[in-house]
Design an enzyme around this catalytic site. Structure first.
Site, PDB file in Angstrom:
ATOM      1  N   LYS A 100       2.489  -5.427   4.075  1.00  0.00           N
ATOM      2  CA  LYS A 100       1.860  -6.208   5.141  1.00  0.00           C
ATOM      3  C   LYS A 100       1.765  -7.664   4.728  1.00  0.00           C
ATOM      4  CE  LYS A 100      -0.974  -2.222   6.377  1.00  0.00           C
ATOM      5  NZ  LYS A 100      -2.336  -1.661   6.389  1.00  0.00           N
ATOM      6  N   GLU A 157      -5.718   7.718   7.548  1.00  0.00           N
ATOM      7  CA  GLU A 157      -4.806   8.849   7.440  1.00  0.00           C
ATOM      8  C   GLU A 157      -5.560  10.050   6.900  1.00  0.00           C
ATOM      9  OE1 GLU A 157      -0.605   9.581   8.128  1.00  0.00           O
ATOM     10  OE2 GLU A 157      -1.838   7.817   8.460  1.00  0.00           O
ATOM     11  N   LYS A 167       2.165   4.688   1.417  1.00  0.00           N
ATOM     12  CA  LYS A 167       2.226   5.305   2.746  1.00  0.00           C
ATOM     13  C   LYS A 167       1.959   6.796   2.549  1.00  0.00           C
ATOM     14  CE  LYS A 167       5.073   5.666   6.872  1.00  0.00           C
ATOM     15  NZ  LYS A 167       5.077   7.136   6.983  1.00  0.00           N
ATOM     16  N   GLU A 208       0.854  -1.193   0.000  1.00  0.00           N
ATOM     17  CA  GLU A 208       0.000   0.000   0.000  1.00  0.00           C
ATOM     18  C   GLU A 208       0.887   1.240   0.000  1.00  0.00           C
ATOM     19  OE1 GLU A 208      -2.892  -0.232   3.284  1.00  0.00           O
ATOM     20  OE2 GLU A 208      -2.500  -2.374   3.351  1.00  0.00           O
ATOM     21  N   ARG A 252      -3.746   9.708  17.018  1.00  0.00           N
ATOM     22  CA  ARG A 252      -2.953   8.622  17.604  1.00  0.00           C
ATOM     23  C   ARG A 252      -2.419   9.013  18.979  1.00  0.00           C
ATOM     24  NH1 ARG A 252       1.683   6.797  13.930  1.00  0.00           N
ATOM     25  NH2 ARG A 252       2.178   8.981  14.108  1.00  0.00           N
TER      26      ARG A 252
END
Length: 195
Positions: free
Chosen positions: A185, A69, A13, A11, A34
């Site tokens: 991942k 995000e 970033k 993916e 976060r």
């Protein structure tokens, strides 16, 4: 031992601000940054102004926690800085800082004026069985109505991950958001948890 599926998901970033969205019975109830990894800031009022964040899901039986995000497009940053320059205000240095500043505004109208966007990439918890793989999870997030960055890929081998990475080294600059790398991942959820 690990499972039989040795594939990966690659993916982009996105350089933005991590957000955790909590939906109870299909409705957005909290949005938090976060923070320190355990406790974040409650930014629900400002996140509600982001068009790409659904305020409710189609199925009101669903309770989920998703992570994503928040980002500001290069074109929107340029337009914002043009306005700031006209008014003698200091220019914003980069999209990430502009997004972070907007999401922490006390007035949601100021946050809304920044035209923030959000990509969701993780289904952290749900009141239903989580998908067996990262690839299926991203598809499920799309089905639920979340905006997922469309440039993810299932890679059968690490060589395919490297091909993906090389491709995006050249192509990333063409996107309206800042890409500061790729995320790789392990595809299999059980393997993710073991690792």
């Amino acid at each position: 031992t690990l499972g039989y599926d040795k594939s990966y998901v690659a993916e982009l970033k996105i350089d933005g601000l991590k957000i955790v969205l909590n939906y109870d019975h299909g409705r957005l109830v909290t949005a938090a940054t976060r923070g320190d990894g355990m406790v974040g800031e409650d930014v629900t009022a400002n996140v509600r102004t982001i068009e790409s964040v659904p305020l409710s899901l189609d199925n009101n039986d669903l309770s989920v926690v998703v992570e994503g995000e928040i980002w500001l497009g290069h074109s929107d940053l340029a337009a914002l800085n043009k306005e700031r320059q006209k008014h003698g205000e200091p220019l914003l240095a980069n999209p990430r800082n502009a997004a972070a500043g907007a999401i922490r505004q006390l007035d949601p109208r100021l946050a809304a004026a920044r035209r923030l966007q959000c990509f969701v990439y993780d289904l952290a918890a749900a009141n239903f069985a989580l998908p067996d793989s990262q690839f299926e999870e991203l598809k499920k997030l799309q089905e639920l109505g979340f905006k997922v960055n469309r440039h993810f890929a299932r890679c059968a081998t690490i060589d395919e991950v490297i091909v993906y990475w090389r491709h995006w080294q050249d192509k990333a600059a063409a996107e309206d958001y800042k890409v500061d790398g790729i995320v790789v991942k392990v595809n299999d959820r059980v393997d993710q948890e073991k690792l």
